[in-house]
Write an enzyme that holds these catalytic residues in place. Sequence first.
Site, PDB file in Angstrom:
ATOM      1  N   ILE B 157       0.833  -1.209   0.000  1.00  0.00           N
ATOM      2  CA  ILE B 157       0.000   0.000   0.000  1.00  0.00           C
ATOM      3  C   ILE B 157       0.872   1.266   0.000  1.00  0.00           C
ATOM      4  CG2 ILE B 157      -1.897   1.217   1.119  1.00  0.00           C
ATOM      5  CD1 ILE B 157      -2.522  -1.668  -0.010  1.00  0.00           C
ATOM      6  N   ARG B 271      28.840  10.508 -26.651  1.00  0.00           N
ATOM      7  CA  ARG B 271      29.732   9.355 -26.583  1.00  0.00           C
ATOM      8  C   ARG B 271      30.344   9.042 -27.950  1.00  0.00           C
ATOM      9  NH1 ARG B 271      32.938   5.882 -23.670  1.00  0.00           N
ATOM     10  NH2 ARG B 271      32.681   3.716 -24.352  1.00  0.00           N
ATOM     11  N   ILE B 340      22.103   1.535 -24.781  1.00  0.00           N
ATOM     12  CA  ILE B 340      22.833   2.604 -25.459  1.00  0.00           C
ATOM     13  C   ILE B 340      23.968   3.121 -24.582  1.00  0.00           C
ATOM     14  CG2 ILE B 340      22.593   5.007 -26.284  1.00  0.00           C
ATOM     15  CD1 ILE B 340      19.794   4.109 -27.375  1.00  0.00           C
ATOM     16  N   HIS B 341      23.762   3.116 -23.277  1.00  0.00           N
ATOM     17  CA  HIS B 341      24.812   3.551 -22.349  1.00  0.00           C
ATOM     18  C   HIS B 341      25.918   2.497 -22.187  1.00  0.00           C
ATOM     19  CE1 HIS B 341      22.144   6.823 -21.198  1.00  0.00           C
ATOM     20  NE2 HIS B 341      23.054   7.309 -20.392  1.00  0.00           N
ATOM     21  N   GLU B 366      -1.336  -1.359 -10.392  1.00  0.00           N
ATOM     22  CA  GLU B 366      -2.600  -0.834 -10.940  1.00  0.00           C
ATOM     23  C   GLU B 366      -3.159  -1.768 -12.008  1.00  0.00           C
ATOM     24  OE1 GLU B 366      -2.817   2.408  -9.557  1.00  0.00           O
ATOM     25  OE2 GLU B 366      -4.798   2.930 -10.304  1.00  0.00           O
ATOM     26  N   THR B 368      -1.911  -5.758 -13.580  1.00  0.00           N
ATOM     27  CA  THR B 368      -0.793  -6.252 -14.379  1.00  0.00           C
ATOM     28  C   THR B 368      -1.125  -6.174 -15.872  1.00  0.00           C
ATOM     29  OG1 THR B 368      -1.707  -8.471 -14.381  1.00  0.00           O
ATOM     30  CG2 THR B 368      -0.180  -7.934 -12.584  1.00  0.00           C
TER      31      THR B 368
END
Lengths: 263, 388
Positions: B157, B271, B340-341, B366, B368
């Site tokens: 909760i 990068r 991407i990192h 909320e 599945t």
Amino acid sequence: MKIVVTVKHVPDTNAEKVLDPQTKRLNRSAVENVLNPFDEYAIEEALRLRDASPDTTRVTIASIAPRSGLEILRKALAMGADDAVLLSDDAIAGSDTMATAYLLALLLRHIGCDLVLSGTQSTDALNGIVPAALAELLGVPCLTFAKKLMVEGNSVEIQRETEDGYARVRAPMPALVSVTKGINEPRYPTLKGIMGAKKKEIRTLSLTDIGADPTRVGAAGSKTVVESFAAAGARAKGTVITATDPREGARRIFDFLIERKAL
Amino acid sequence: MNFDLTSEQQAIAKLCREFAEGEIAPHAAEWDARAEFPLATIRKMGELGLLGLPFPEKYGGAGADTVSYALAVMEIGRADASVGITMAAHVSLGSQPFFQFGTEEQKQRFLVPAARGEQLWAFGLTEPQAGSDAGATRTTAILRDGRWIINGSKCFITNAGTPMTGGVTITAVTGRSSDGKAEISNIIVPQDTPGYRRSEPYKKMGWRASDTRELSFDGAEVPEENLLGRRGKGFRQFLEILDGGRISVGALSVGLAQACYDAASRYAKERYQFGHPIASFQAVQFQLVDMAVEIELARTAVLKAAWLKDQGRDFATAAAMAKLFSGEVSRRAANAAVQIHGGYGFMDEYPVSRYWRDCKINEIGEGTNEIQRMVIARQLGLTGEHGS
């Protein structure tokens, strides 16, 4: 007391600014326009004066802008200003600082005020001329770079930031005060402020309404001309201080900063 | 059709963006690392009116519409999903039931302080044995001498135990029909009710700065007038509440996906590998493009569901679709952002590792993904039964 805060809409400070090679003016339609961040301090200071005596003080926002400038006026109203007035006219485009000050003076005479608050400068042009020019044209005392502001009876007193400390400056009202960044922490508009802003009045005036002389405005009425512009040169390479003893290194950084009056 | 936002909607989104960038984003990593509930920031949001955004002014709210609310949650969630869910759970789950089903007296007593942001409210539906099968509620409330005596427990909760929590509205079995079916009702339980206790906060994978607890009711007593809505209508009522809540969780997912895109796009331009920014490689471009496309569609779906709600039209299917799609989009966006990192994405010094941990709950909370598909299948008339 009637306080008028003069504000400007400027291109988003984070956006890359683009100059139009034809008009040699800033291309304002290419980026989002925002309320000049320096003006937010002036609005906040006005709202604090109003909140201290809400029954007797009224805060009006005044601006010269195309119709799209209405959005920044709504933001100022959402922050809590009571009403706003926009001077908007196609003939104004291209006005320089003096022409702008001339128009603001007429606008402020038209609406009347006891205290004019402004930022020190706008983030787009960075001239910082309009506040002083406006005070001169209005024939009122000009108190600049206020880092503290107090109103007592019919006079206004500021602490004016200087290199060595501050000077106390006092003047009878009506007067103009430009406030520095750091005089306060501008508030966020509240949700209620945003929802209530549409119920507040924004008057839109034209050059005729304020009795402006058309030959003194716009590019033709301006005395300054932008001849040419060029990209700023790359910043000079910084100085690297290498020292084996950290205390010696710190000492040299300290001397460097003292030399440049950074400390 | 008009896709333009009104000037109020734009101003609200802008305020939320400025507030999120100035007051939330700079601290998000630290709050996450320490699992610290940002009380002072939530209080500030209350002062600005963000915690009562869609409720009428006469109940302490700001009187804004659902579209504005969705935009607000997107902007807050973009800076910090934990703060986003704190706001969304308070507004959509904690406060909305008072507004939708409360008597005038209950609105004055509970909704007003909630909408003003003086108190946070929670909604207690899930139980250890009643998750997706929410109707399997075991918590009981027995009416005796004008008081409800509550026994049972609730889990997961949100907002139940913060220093500014006013209480929780729970679902409880208040009787049995002649055929043995559970009669479920909603009951308001203020925080100081004797016999009502909260556990320590859960240790979580994501949403770590939000407050999530287990609740236990051991003969907890509240007055009869704390019944919210009609007795026996609790099941129907919480289904309606969840319909609206899906818009806000959809918005939260869009905000998180946008944060993933922003971080990945910034990184890809900075990068350099093989002498070029990695954004110039199609393998990276295509990932970013897919993110941008999906985020655009998810945002449109969430705002459409919000708009339908504002028009007073049926929005349940649109909300379920928007929630389902946005949640999946946020997971794919977080995955691509970390990819991407590269190795840096696996390190905590880049925000994408937090995004990756935060995104998963969007496919669970909320309702599945599976429940959303069941809801949509029913609404499309595919199940052979016509609603329940």
